[in-house]
Design a protein around this motif. Structure first.
Motif, PDB file in Angstrom:
ATOM      1  N   ALA A 161      44.089  45.354  28.270  1.00 45.89           N
ATOM      2  CA  ALA A 161      44.773  44.166  28.667  1.00 45.89           C
ATOM      3  C   ALA A 161      45.056  44.205  30.233  1.00 45.89           C
ATOM      4  CB  ALA A 161      46.286  43.960  28.122  1.00 45.89           C
ATOM      5  N   PRO A 162      45.276  45.412  30.894  1.00 45.79           N
ATOM      6  CA  PRO A 162      45.545  45.150  32.272  1.00 45.79           C
ATOM      7  C   PRO A 162      44.115  44.762  33.113  1.00 45.79           C
ATOM      8  CG  PRO A 162      46.561  47.159  31.560  1.00 45.79           C
ATOM      9  CD  PRO A 162      45.710  46.728  30.403  1.00 45.79           C
ATOM     10  N   ASP A 163      43.143  44.936  32.353  1.00 50.04           N
ATOM     11  CA  ASP A 163      41.657  44.484  32.952  1.00 50.04           C
ATOM     12  C   ASP A 163      41.690  43.038  33.384  1.00 50.04           C
ATOM     13  OD1 ASP A 163      41.279  47.184  32.509  1.00 50.04           O
ATOM     14  OD2 ASP A 163      39.365  46.854  30.990  1.00 50.04           O
ATOM     15  N   TYR A 164      42.583  42.319  32.807  1.00 51.04           N
ATOM     16  CA  TYR A 164      42.607  40.898  32.659  1.00 51.04           C
ATOM     17  C   TYR A 164      44.000  40.266  33.524  1.00 51.04           C
ATOM     18  CZ  TYR A 164      38.242  41.355  30.305  1.00 51.04           C
ATOM     19  OH  TYR A 164      36.907  41.529  30.067  1.00 51.04           O
ATOM     20  N   TRP A 165      44.601  41.098  34.347  1.00 51.51           N
ATOM     21  CA  TRP A 165      45.882  40.516  34.851  1.00 51.51           C
ATOM     22  C   TRP A 165      45.478  40.308  36.068  1.00 51.51           C
ATOM     23  CZ3 TRP A 165      49.264  45.668  33.818  1.00 51.51           C
ATOM     24  CH2 TRP A 165      49.674  45.687  32.554  1.00 51.51           C
ATOM     25  N   PHE A 166      44.409  39.142  36.252  1.00 54.81           N
ATOM     26  CA  PHE A 166      43.760  38.668  37.275  1.00 54.81           C
ATOM     27  C   PHE A 166      43.601  37.282  37.457  1.00 54.81           C
ATOM     28  CE2 PHE A 166      42.735  43.372  37.089  1.00 54.81           C
ATOM     29  CZ  PHE A 166      42.885  43.663  38.539  1.00 54.81           C
ATOM     30  N   PRO A 167      43.501  36.566  38.391  1.00 59.35           N
ATOM     31  CA  PRO A 167      42.854  35.065  38.255  1.00 59.35           C
ATOM     32  C   PRO A 167      41.503  35.314  37.692  1.00 59.35           C
ATOM     33  CG  PRO A 167      43.496  35.500  40.418  1.00 59.35           C
ATOM     34  CD  PRO A 167      43.628  36.849  39.899  1.00 59.35           C
ATOM     35  N   ARG A 168      40.957  34.217  36.618  1.00 56.67           N
ATOM     36  CA  ARG A 168      39.829  34.610  35.723  1.00 56.67           C
ATOM     37  C   ARG A 168      38.483  34.936  36.652  1.00 56.67           C
ATOM     38  NH1 ARG A 168      37.935  33.866  30.819  1.00 56.67           N
ATOM     39  NH2 ARG A 168      35.666  32.966  30.641  1.00 56.67           N
TER      40      ARG A 168
END
Length: 179
Positions: free
Chosen positions: A43-50
């Motif tokens: 999940a942390p891999d996607y705590w970013f603007p897309r």
């Protein structure tokens, strides 16, 4: 923002999705149509603007003491300065799914995919402050002028790593030719 046991998450900047249909992603390395999601560990891999390019690094059992010392943290995520403002202002949402229709993909697995239409368990949840989320999770967020020198160092190491949306990174800097 992580899934509960028996769930997977899909992160999006779109808060209005009601059903997820399998599709072949424009960046897919596989030709099959999927709905993509991630588990607790990824999940942390996607705590970013897309579209934000990022380098994700962590020690593995095979990581040398030298590489572990160079990393200096349990987990590091790196972005470019050009993305920092978007990191601070993007409104990201998490969609929760029952994990049952999904199966792991990759070796080692890096995501979960479903081959049929899936509906979220409820409305999307605002993820909140992405920088603060990293801090609370103990993930060091590094901001640098250019990801490519860091990426070269990481990929030559014994560390575990992933690069996401690197095609959106600033161009690799020119290296001076030897005199």
């Amino acid at each position: 923002m992580r899934p509960e046991p028996g769930q997977v998450l899909h992160f999006s900047e779109d808060p209005a999705i009601t059903r997820f249909e399998p599709h072949v992603a424009a960046t897919a390395r596989v030709p099959d149509a999927y709905v993509w999601a991630v588990d607790h560990g990824r999940a942390p891999d996607y705590w970013f603007p897309r579209q934000c390019p990022r380098v994700l690094i962590w020690p593995t059992p095979a990581t040398t003491a030298e590489d572990r010392a160079w990393l200096g943290a349990d987990r590091v995520h790196a972005i470019e300065y050009g993305w920092l403002r978007r990191m601070q202002t993007t409104r990201l949402y998490a969609y929760r799914f029952d994990a049952a229709p999904f199966h792991p993909i990759g070796d080692p697995p890096h995501a979960h995919v479903a081959t049929g239409t899936v509906e979220p368990l409820g409305p999307p949840e605002p993820v909140g402050d992405l920088v603060a989320l990293h801090e609370r999770a103990g993930i060091e967020l590094r901001v640098m002028a250019n990801l490519w020198p860091f990426w070269r160092r990481v990929t030559a190491s014994t560390l575990g790593f992933s690069g996401i949306r690197l095609r959106n990174a600033a161009p690799e800097p020119e290296t001076a030719s030897p005199a």
